[in-house]
Design a protein around this motif. Structure first.
Motif, short mmCIF file in Angstrom:
data_model
loop_
_atom_site.label_atom_id
_atom_site.label_comp_id
_atom_site.label_asym_id
_atom_site.label_seq_id
_atom_site.Cartn_x
_atom_site.Cartn_y
_atom_site.Cartn_z
N TYR A 27 4.53 18.13 9.22
CA TYR A 27 5.27 16.83 9.25
C TYR A 27 6.79 17.06 8.65
O TYR A 27 6.92 17.73 7.70
CB TYR A 27 4.45 15.85 8.87
CG TYR A 27 3.57 15.52 9.93
CD1 TYR A 27 3.69 14.22 10.22
CD2 TYR A 27 2.46 16.10 9.88
CE1 TYR A 27 2.70 13.71 11.08
CE2 TYR A 27 1.30 15.46 10.82
CZ TYR A 27 1.35 14.29 11.59
OH TYR A 27 0.69 13.96 12.34
N SER A 29 10.44 14.51 8.13
CA SER A 29 10.51 13.08 7.71
C SER A 29 10.92 12.12 9.14
O SER A 29 10.45 10.96 9.14
CB SER A 29 11.61 12.76 6.56
OG SER A 29 12.72 13.44 7.09
N GLY A 30 11.52 12.73 10.13
CA GLY A 30 12.04 12.31 11.27
C GLY A 30 10.88 12.15 12.13
O GLY A 30 11.02 11.44 13.25
N HIS A 32 8.45 10.12 12.32
CA HIS A 32 7.79 8.68 12.60
C HIS A 32 8.17 8.07 13.80
O HIS A 32 7.36 7.48 14.71
CB HIS A 32 8.05 7.83 11.36
CG HIS A 32 9.58 7.56 11.56
ND1 HIS A 32 10.31 8.37 10.99
CD2 HIS A 32 10.37 6.49 11.63
CE1 HIS A 32 11.54 7.87 10.80
NE2 HIS A 32 11.60 6.59 11.31
N GLN A 33 9.50 8.41 14.42
CA GLN A 33 9.91 7.83 15.74
C GLN A 33 9.11 8.18 17.03
O GLN A 33 8.54 7.53 17.82
CB GLN A 33 11.49 8.01 16.01
CG GLN A 33 12.16 7.30 14.96
CD GLN A 33 13.55 7.65 14.99
OE1 GLN A 33 13.99 8.88 15.32
NE2 GLN A 33 14.45 7.01 14.19
N PRO A 55 6.66 0.29 12.84
CA PRO A 55 7.60 1.26 12.56
C PRO A 55 7.36 1.71 10.95
O PRO A 55 7.36 2.83 10.63
CB PRO A 55 8.90 0.53 12.78
CG PRO A 55 8.62 -0.38 13.81
CD PRO A 55 7.29 -0.86 13.57
N GLU A 56 6.92 0.61 10.28
CA GLU A 56 6.77 0.95 8.79
C GLU A 56 5.22 1.79 8.55
O GLU A 56 5.11 2.49 7.85
CB GLU A 56 6.58 -0.31 8.06
CG GLU A 56 6.22 -0.15 6.52
CD GLU A 56 7.46 0.78 5.94
OE1 GLU A 56 7.26 1.22 4.72
OE2 GLU A 56 8.76 0.63 6.22
N ARG A 59 6.17 5.42 9.33
CA ARG A 59 6.97 5.86 8.03
C ARG A 59 5.96 6.35 7.16
O ARG A 59 6.10 7.57 6.49
CB ARG A 59 8.10 5.11 7.74
CG ARG A 59 9.24 5.24 8.56
CD ARG A 59 10.45 4.48 8.06
NE ARG A 59 10.39 2.95 7.91
CZ ARG A 59 10.63 2.16 9.04
NH1 ARG A 59 11.11 2.89 10.12
NH2 ARG A 59 10.59 0.76 8.92
N GLU A 60 5.12 5.51 6.68
CA GLU A 60 4.28 5.69 5.70
C GLU A 60 3.21 7.02 5.88
O GLU A 60 2.80 7.75 5.21
CB GLU A 60 3.51 4.34 5.37
CG GLU A 60 4.29 3.38 4.52
CD GLU A 60 3.25 2.21 4.46
OE1 GLU A 60 2.17 2.05 4.60
OE2 GLU A 60 3.96 0.96 3.98
N VAL A 62 3.45 9.44 8.13
CA VAL A 62 4.31 10.54 8.29
C VAL A 62 4.75 10.81 6.52
O VAL A 62 4.20 12.17 6.25
CB VAL A 62 5.50 10.52 8.91
CG1 VAL A 62 6.54 11.66 8.62
CG2 VAL A 62 5.25 10.36 10.54
N GLN A 63 5.10 9.97 5.79
CA GLN A 63 5.18 10.50 4.44
C GLN A 63 3.92 11.12 3.79
O GLN A 63 3.95 12.26 3.24
CB GLN A 63 5.70 9.23 3.67
CG GLN A 63 6.14 9.47 2.34
CD GLN A 63 7.41 10.45 2.15
OE1 GLN A 63 8.23 10.14 3.13
NE2 GLN A 63 7.62 11.45 1.06
#
Length: 197
Positions: A27, A29-30, A32-33, A55-56, A59-60, A62-63
């Motif tokens: 993975y 960082s980008g 998530h989209q 969306p949140e 992001r979480e 993926v992190q």
């Protein structure tokens, strides 16, 4: 399959695995989209533990998954790309068995999700086969399992296509999304994978 190890070995976690048509990679960082385009769909999440992602949530997730880069150390999470687009995600993690710790586990569990937009082209089969190559490149692992909601026929068909066998059907053993659900378990031994490869 082509391993680009960038300082890592196939028994840890390759940065990139190339199949005939796909790129499997850890993975970024980008991601998530792209992942939100299918994890945000109710039909994709119908049989998963999670509700459709916001969306949140994306992001979480993926992190968290960015740190899962080494199956030998516990878990690896990969996205599946086709022509630069993320079309799926897969994970493998060590399962603590009776008499074993995570450090001595001999079994890995796998999971996957793919975008319906790219269904019917064999991408999932190609990607999961590469994931099994990765899992069985970890020398101590002798068994792979996949657990899924018994109603998830598309995942069950994929498990069978890879050569996994159904080992168990647990009745109403999981409370998911306000209902009791059945779980089926598919499995494969290392010796069976070599005979299928």
């Amino acid at each position: 399959m082509d391993w680009e190890d960038a300082g890592m070995t196939p028994t840890t976690a390759p940065v990139t695995i190339r199949t005939d048509r796909l790129v499997l990679r850890t993975y970024r960082s980008g991601d998530h989209q792209d992942l939100l385009t299918f994890y945000g769909r109710s039909d994709v999440c119908r049989y998963l533990f999670n509700a459709p992602w916001s969306p949140e949530d994306a992001r979480e997730a993926v992190q968290t998954r960015m740190s899962r880069r080494d199956l030998a150390a516990g878990a690896v999470a990969l996205v599946v790309e086709y022509e630069g687009r993320v079309v799926g995600s897969m994970s493998a993690w060590l399962v603590e068995e009776s008499g074993c710790t995570a450090e001595t586990a001999h079994t890995a569990e796998v999971g996957w999700a793919f975008s319906p937009e790219f269904g019917g082209r064999g991408f999932a089969t190609e990607a999961v086969a590469a994931l099994f190559d990765l899992v069985f490149a970890t020398p101590r692992l002798r068994r792979v399992v996949a657990e899924m909601d018994a109603r998830n026929e598309s995942s069950a068909r994929l498990a069978r296509r890879i050569g996994m066998r159904r080992e168990a059907h647990f009745r109403q053993n999981a409370w998911i999304k306000n209902e009791w659900t059945d779980t089926v378990v598919f499995a494969m031994l290392r010796s069976e994978w070599h005979s299928n490869a």
